[in-house]
Design a protein around this motif. Structure first.
Motif, PDB file in Angstrom:
ATOM      1  N   UNK A 126       0.779  -1.161   0.141  1.00  0.00           N
ATOM      2  CA  UNK A 126       0.131  -0.219  -0.050  1.00  0.00           C
ATOM      3  C   UNK A 126       0.729   1.284   0.016  1.00  0.00           C
ATOM      4  N   UNK A 127       1.982   1.096   0.531  1.00  0.00           N
ATOM      5  CA  UNK A 127       2.821   2.368   0.790  1.00  0.00           C
ATOM      6  C   UNK A 127       4.033   2.563  -0.659  1.00  0.00           C
ATOM      7  N   UNK A 128       3.603   1.504  -1.442  1.00  0.00           N
ATOM      8  CA  UNK A 128       4.438   1.516  -2.736  1.00  0.00           C
ATOM      9  C   UNK A 128       5.757   0.927  -2.781  1.00  0.00           C
ATOM     10  N   UNK A 129       6.024   0.235  -1.601  1.00  0.00           N
ATOM     11  CA  UNK A 129       7.094  -0.583  -1.681  1.00  0.00           C
ATOM     12  C   UNK A 129       7.237  -1.808  -2.494  1.00  0.00           C
ATOM     13  N   UNK A 130       8.226  -2.176  -3.014  1.00  0.00           N
ATOM     14  CA  UNK A 130       8.109  -3.542  -3.890  1.00  0.00           C
ATOM     15  C   UNK A 130       9.039  -4.455  -3.130  1.00  0.00           C
ATOM     16  N   UNK A 131       8.630  -5.565  -2.762  1.00  0.00           N
ATOM     17  CA  UNK A 131       9.018  -6.654  -2.360  1.00  0.00           C
ATOM     18  C   UNK A 131       9.264  -7.822  -3.308  1.00  0.00           C
ATOM     19  N   UNK A 132      10.551  -8.162  -3.320  1.00  0.00           N
ATOM     20  CA  UNK A 132      10.968  -9.367  -4.542  1.00  0.00           C
ATOM     21  C   UNK A 132       9.963 -10.698  -4.023  1.00  0.00           C
ATOM     22  N   UNK A 133       9.329 -11.062  -4.794  1.00  0.00           N
ATOM     23  CA  UNK A 133       8.227 -12.139  -4.589  1.00  0.00           C
ATOM     24  C   UNK A 133       8.246 -13.348  -5.664  1.00  0.00           C
ATOM     25  N   UNK A 134       7.896 -14.601  -5.112  1.00  0.00           N
ATOM     26  CA  UNK A 134       7.798 -15.662  -6.200  1.00  0.00           C
ATOM     27  C   UNK A 134       6.646 -16.248  -6.003  1.00  0.00           C
ATOM     28  N   UNK A 135       5.837 -16.229  -7.007  1.00  0.00           N
ATOM     29  CA  UNK A 135       4.288 -16.578  -6.973  1.00  0.00           C
ATOM     30  C   UNK A 135       4.286 -18.022  -7.667  1.00  0.00           C
ATOM     31  N   UNK A 136       3.294 -18.882  -6.872  1.00  0.00           N
ATOM     32  CA  UNK A 136       2.891 -20.017  -7.509  1.00  0.00           C
ATOM     33  C   UNK A 136       1.279 -20.116  -7.638  1.00  0.00           C
ATOM     34  N   UNK A 137       0.687 -20.944  -8.284  1.00  0.00           N
ATOM     35  CA  UNK A 137      -0.841 -21.038  -8.236  1.00  0.00           C
ATOM     36  C   UNK A 137      -1.220 -22.327  -8.775  1.00  0.00           C
ATOM     37  N   UNK A 138      -2.225 -22.824  -8.216  1.00  0.00           N
ATOM     38  CA  UNK A 138      -2.867 -24.221  -8.767  1.00  0.00           C
ATOM     39  C   UNK A 138      -4.314 -24.026  -8.789  1.00  0.00           C
ATOM     40  N   UNK A 139      -5.007 -24.632  -9.826  1.00  0.00           N
ATOM     41  CA  UNK A 139      -6.435 -24.460 -10.127  1.00  0.00           C
ATOM     42  C   UNK A 139      -7.157 -25.265  -8.902  1.00  0.00           C
ATOM     43  N   UNK A 140      -8.271 -24.432  -8.561  1.00  0.00           N
ATOM     44  CA  UNK A 140      -9.241 -24.744  -7.536  1.00  0.00           C
ATOM     45  C   UNK A 140     -10.308 -25.621  -8.339  1.00  0.00           C
ATOM     46  N   UNK A 141     -10.604 -26.774  -7.862  1.00  0.00           N
ATOM     47  CA  UNK A 141     -11.451 -27.692  -8.700  1.00  0.00           C
ATOM     48  C   UNK A 141     -12.581 -28.130  -7.929  1.00  0.00           C
ATOM     49  N   UNK A 142     -13.703 -28.095  -8.419  1.00  0.00           N
ATOM     50  CA  UNK A 142     -15.158 -28.576  -7.536  1.00  0.00           C
ATOM     51  C   UNK A 142     -15.824 -29.615  -8.601  1.00  0.00           C
ATOM     52  N   UNK A 143     -16.073 -30.826  -8.122  1.00  0.00           N
ATOM     53  CA  UNK A 143     -16.576 -31.593  -9.144  1.00  0.00           C
ATOM     54  C   UNK A 143     -16.091 -32.008 -10.526  1.00  0.00           C
ATOM     55  N   UNK A 144     -14.929 -31.570 -10.626  1.00  0.00           N
ATOM     56  CA  UNK A 144     -13.964 -31.942 -11.895  1.00  0.00           C
ATOM     57  C   UNK A 144     -14.109 -30.538 -12.703  1.00  0.00           C
ATOM     58  N   UNK A 145     -14.598 -29.354 -12.071  1.00  0.00           N
ATOM     59  CA  UNK A 145     -14.601 -28.070 -13.017  1.00  0.00           C
ATOM     60  C   UNK A 145     -13.838 -27.029 -12.325  1.00  0.00           C
TER      61      UNK A 145
END
Length: 1021
Positions: A188-207
């Protein structure tokens, strides 16, 4: 009716309720069936221990019901373990029937676990709206939950990364595998922090209904990479200062290069990257075809013996040039076990480079092995430390499957040493007070160890009671190994820095020295503490350029590197040491660049070239001196040729002066002689000194003796190398010399034997014009001129019709005749002298009034006598032959005169000398007085010498011979008796004359004596 109402209320209650009688379920409402994931009818008759993990025994059950406490239970639902809390109520007196009121706490525990992580977690729906996030997400970004709920996910990323993020989100929602996204988390203050992002799909009943994402702060990893990069930059900078190429390659034909240093470019002409990529093969393209098999065999033989290898061979550069290189290397561990590499150093020995390059660039690159949530082992512990939940990350890191580890104490993961030391219990005790973090070795299922970062967080109920612990474990083995390698790399660089034979300085952008090795201190004469913090332009350095002039700041190597960004090589400069000595340095300066390409630091290497510079200066000076000496020798040879043609002393002196002054070596030359006042009178001169020699005569006096007078007094060459600055010179003289550009001068005596005829003075416009060798050459010239003057004087004496006859009284006992006449109480007369081949003088001395044998015995005691013998001895008179090393006769001859007679009686001698009529009597007498003390001039008179022609000489000789003597002499001459070897013997000549051999010898000897007497006359010399 009341019972029916109660059952209806219980059935419609949203709270799960189960009635258990004697351990079996007799009733379960719909909410309980939903919680347990089973049909209500199927629950009736089921045993409670089968449904609930952790169902207590009857006594514990009754006690909990009476106390109103809750029990922690877990159930299995859809393959997942769910945590419950259970409140009990009894229905009968024996407590066999109880109602269990269930409350599902699984989501709360997972939330607590997620909140215990240092990473951010979030959930997006298919429309990219935030649905869930952990407390860490809000803490890091600084936004409130209400704000996050309304924000677009891309607002948390910098604009330049949003396109990549959009593509990653869309791919994840399409159930595709997405690589890790490296970006920055914008707060919020505008600071940039080095980050590493990962994501995985959220599945419900195969969807796919959304995605689950995590983000990790990689600031430490980035710092590690920057530190490694900085280390590599510094090492590469050091490598670039060494002449040659470091490499690392596979031990196989072709020598595939995994790394070559920047020196490859200078060595081979190829770019390093081309060789590293295999576009250019070292073995096939660089090593000379005729040497490839030899190189391979030599390396393999050395490796087979377990030794390093060292060899010299040829290479072909990129432009086809053939060079010789020297290589030294050895086998080292490769990236793959069992497959060693070769590492070494190659340098160009064609031109014998000064130093070797031995560093190799580190080629190992760190890779992230952990992606997404599965990088963490996340699980729950009960209050006793037993495992009650397990995720995939834990299974991957620790090696246990879920069913194997549930219920086991978490000390299973600790080493035996840590268990014995009570480390698990200490960690739980620390966590109970809030949060515990620990790093150390942990043990996998297979017994292998890994370095782990562990965070344990205590979980409490609303009433503050301990419900268990959330434990997060990160496998830090690779990071620790990277840190070890980085430390090792720093140690290597430091070792190279400290042990380098070259001085190394590291300067920051402001030009201050931040590091200096020991060698730099030795060269500069300073301790490291005296160098560090000192700016490059500190006036105390007193920096001068190669010519010895103050170096302008813009020429300083550091300044050039900072301003241009390019290295500076072989800059030669001089700096002052604290001891006052000036040390000359060869400086190489190379920039160390920041990520933005600006110069952050400068690495400078300094080599002490003082001795080399001195040798070069001495060689240059010697070359100049040699060239000058050659010119002087040529000049002297010209002077000598002029002397040969000179007919008088005046011509000799004039020729010498003109020859010297006409050359471009000297400004002015003059010849002078001592006058009656003890000064010097000019006899001849040449050149233009604008009256300087006259000024010298005017200022000379008692306080200052001019060099010409000193040369005459000492008979030694006098040199003044810098007249305007010569200590002790009168100021007027120094100013006049400077005004007339007369810088140096020389005065050399003109001598022959013991006689000094004058002095030669030469002026030059060069400072230090008369080196030791040059002065020695003028010494020879002075002796040559003295010899020529002596020869002229002697020739004039021989050809003169009249001569000057000088009579001297001699009382110096060093004269042999005076000494022997005094000690022998006799009269001695010098009949004649003959020079010997050893440079000595043979005296024939007539003895009267004493036994010749006694005189010979007395002569043997004289130090200058080298040989003595009695020639004749008749009744106390006779002739003695005495050979001496020094004699008054020699002094007379050296002065250009001859001895007419010499005699001594009772310690007093008389010497009669013939000299040319115009001889300088004072000079001649002074020469004799210098050689022997007590020589006094008694008389001076002119004497005419009769002129006799050759015919008159022959007639006079013939009249003195008898007819038989003349016939014998003529017969011997014509028969070759005087030839060598003889054409006829005495007997043969006697037979031809019909006389006996004895008669022949008698007539011949008498004729020869008359001939010798006529030739030598009555002169003693």
């Amino acid at each position: 009716m009341r019972e029916q109402f109660a059952r209806t209320v219980l059935e419609e209650s949203p709270d799960p309720v189960v009635v258990v009688d004697d351990g079996r379920v007799t009733y379960a409402n719909r909410a309980a069936a939903t919680t347990l994931g089973r049909d209500p009818d199927s629950l009736r008759g089921a045993t409670a221990p089968d449904l609930f993990d952790g169902w207590p025994d009857p006594d514990t059950l009754a006690r909990s019901a009476r106390e109103g406490s809750s029990l922690p239970l877990t159930i299995r639902r859809s393959g997942e373990r769910v945590a419950l809390s259970c409140s009990l109520q009894t229905f009968d007196d024996d407590d066999s029937s109880v109602a269990a009121f269930l409350e599902e706490h699984g989501p709360l525990e997972v939330e607590n676990v997620v909140d215990a992580l240092d990473d951010v977690f979030y959930v997006l729906d298919a429309d990219w709206n935030f649905r869930e996030w952990n407390a860490r997400f809000a803490d890091i970004t600084g936004y409130g939950d209400d704000e996050i709920a309304e924000m677009d996910p891309l607002e948390f990323l910098p604009p330049e990364d949003r396109d990549d993020a959009t593509a990653a989100i869309e791919a994840t929602l399409s159930d595709e595998t997405v690589e890790t996204l490296q970006s920055a988390l914008v707060t919020k203050s505008g600071e940039r922090i080095p980050y590493e992002f990962n994501a995985a799909p959220l599945v419900d009943d195969g969807r796919v209904v959304g995605l689950v994402g995590t983000g990790r702060d990689v600031s430490e990893r980035r710092e590690a990479r920057l530190a490694l990069r900085e280390s590599e930059r510094r090492r590469a900078t050091l490598l670039s200062n060494l002449p040659g190429m470091a490499y690392r390659c596979g031990n196989e034909p072709g020598w595939p290069m995994a790394f070559v240093s920047e020196g490859c470019r200078d060595l081979t002409g190829y770019e390093p990257e081309r060789i590293e990529r295999g576009e250019v093969s070292w073995g096939r393209d660089v090593v000379h075809p005729d040497d490839r098999d030899t190189v391979w065999e030599a390396v393999q033989d050395a490796l087979a013996d377990g030794d390093p290898f060292e060899l010299t061979y040829r290479i072909l550069t990129a432009d086809g040039e053939t060079r010789w290189v020297w290589e030294q290397g050895r086998e080292m561990d490769g990236d793959d076990p069992g497959e060693p590499d070769l590492a070494g150093f190659i340098t160009d020995v064609t031109e014998q480079r000064e130093t070797e390059r031995r560093l190799r660039q580190e080629k190992d690159r760190f890779r992230s092995l952990v992606q997404g949530v599965d990088e963490y082992a996340i699980f729950m512990l009960d209050p006793d430390g037993c495992v009650v939940s397990w995720n995939e990350g834990a299974e991957r890191i620790k090696g246990y499957e879920r069913e194997e580890i549930l219920g086991e104490h978490f000390s299973t993961f600790y080493t035996d040493e840590d268990v014995a030391a009570g480390v698990p219990e200490e960690n739980l005790a620390a966590a109970e007070r809030g949060k515990a973090e620990d790093e150390g070795w942990r043990v996998r299922k297979d017994g292998s160890r890994f370095w782990a970062n562990v965070v344990i967080t205590a979980l409490h109920d609303d009433d503050g009671s301990l419900r268990g612990y959330a434990k997060v474990t990160r496998d830090m083995t690779e990071r620790r190994e990277r840190e070890r390698q980085l430390a090792q790399e720093r140690d290597r660089t430091r070792q190279l820095f400290e042990t380098s034979p070259t001085g190394i300085l590291l300067l920051n952008r402001d030009g201050e020295v931040v590091e200096a090795n020991d060698r730099a201190g030795e060269i500069l004469g300073l301790a490291e503490s005296e160098i560090v913090g000192r700016p490059y332009d500190d006036p105390a350095w007193d920096i001068v350029n190669e010519r010895g002039d103050p170096m302008p700041p813009e020429e300083y190597p550091f300044r050039q590197v900072v301003e241009d960004g390019d290295p500076v090589y072989d800059a030669v400069l001089g700096v002052s040491r604290p001891d006052g000595d000036r040390v000359w340095l060869s400086v190489n300066a190379t920039p160390v660049l920041d990520d933005d390409g600006s110069v952050a630091e400068v690495v400078a290497t300094v080599t002490n070239v003082t001795e080399r510079r001195q040798r070069e200066r001495e060689l240059a000076q010697q070359r100049d001196e040699l060239a000058t000496l050659n010119r002087i020798n040529e000049l002297v040879r010209g002077v000598v040729r002029s002397l040969v043609a000179a007919a008088s002393r005046e011509e000799i002196e004039t020729a010498v002066c003109e020859r010297l002054a006409d050359s471009n070596l000297y400004r002015f030359a003059w010849v002078g002689e001592r006058d009656l006042n003890g000064d010097v009178t000019v006899r001849s001169k040449a050149g233009d000194d604008r009256g300087f020699h006259e000024l010298v005569s005017d200022v000379a006096g008692e306080e200052w003796e001019r060099p010409a007078v000193t040369a005459l007094r000492t008979d030694e060459c006098q040199v003044v190398q810098d007249i305007p600055n010569e200590p002790g010179h009168p100021d007027d003289l120094a100013d006049a010399a400077s005004e007339r550009s007369i810088r140096s001068g020389l005065a050399v005596p003109l001598t022959y034997g013991a006689t000094t005829y004058g002095v030669l003075v030469v002026y030059a416009t060069r400072t230090d014009a008369f080196s030791e060798r040059e002065a020695a050459g003028f010494d020879v010239l002075g002796e040559t001129v003295g010899f020529a003057i002596n020869a002229i004087e002697r020739e004039r004496l021989l050809a003169a019709d009249s001569v000057l006859e000088l009579e001297f009284r001699v009382t110096d006992p060093d004269w042999l005749l005076v000494d022997l006449s005094a000690r022998g109480d006799c009269t001695l007369v010098l009949d004649g002298t003959v020079p010997t081949s050893e440079g000595e003088i043979l005296h024939y001395v007539r003895v009267s009034g004493a036994d010749p044998e006694r005189v010979a015995a007395l002569a043997e005691d004289v130090s200058t006598v080298t040989d003595v013998g009695v020639v004749t001895d008749r009744d106390g008179n006779g002739l003695v032959a005495i050979t001496v090393s020094t004699s008054l006769v020699t002094a007379v001859l050296d002065a250009g005169a001859s001895v007419r007679s010499a005699r001594a009686q009772a310690g007093e001698g008389k010497l009669v000398v013939e000299a040319p009529r115009d001889v300088d009597v004072r000079t001649l007498a002074g020469s004799l007085d210098d050689a022997f003390v007590g020589v006094e001039l008694l008389a001076k008179r002119e004497r005419e010498r009769p002129v006799q022609t050759a015919g008159e000489f022959r007639e006079e000789l013939a009249s003195g011979l008898t007819a038989r003597q003349r016939a014998t002499l003529q017969a011997a001459f014509l028969a070759g008796y005087f030839d060598w070897p003889r054409a006829s013997t005495a007997e043969e000549v006697a037979d031809s004359m019909d006389i006996s051999s004895a008669t022949f010898h008698q007539h011949l000897r008498k004729a020869q004596r008359k001939l010798a007497s006529a030739f030598f006359g009555d002169s003693a010399t």
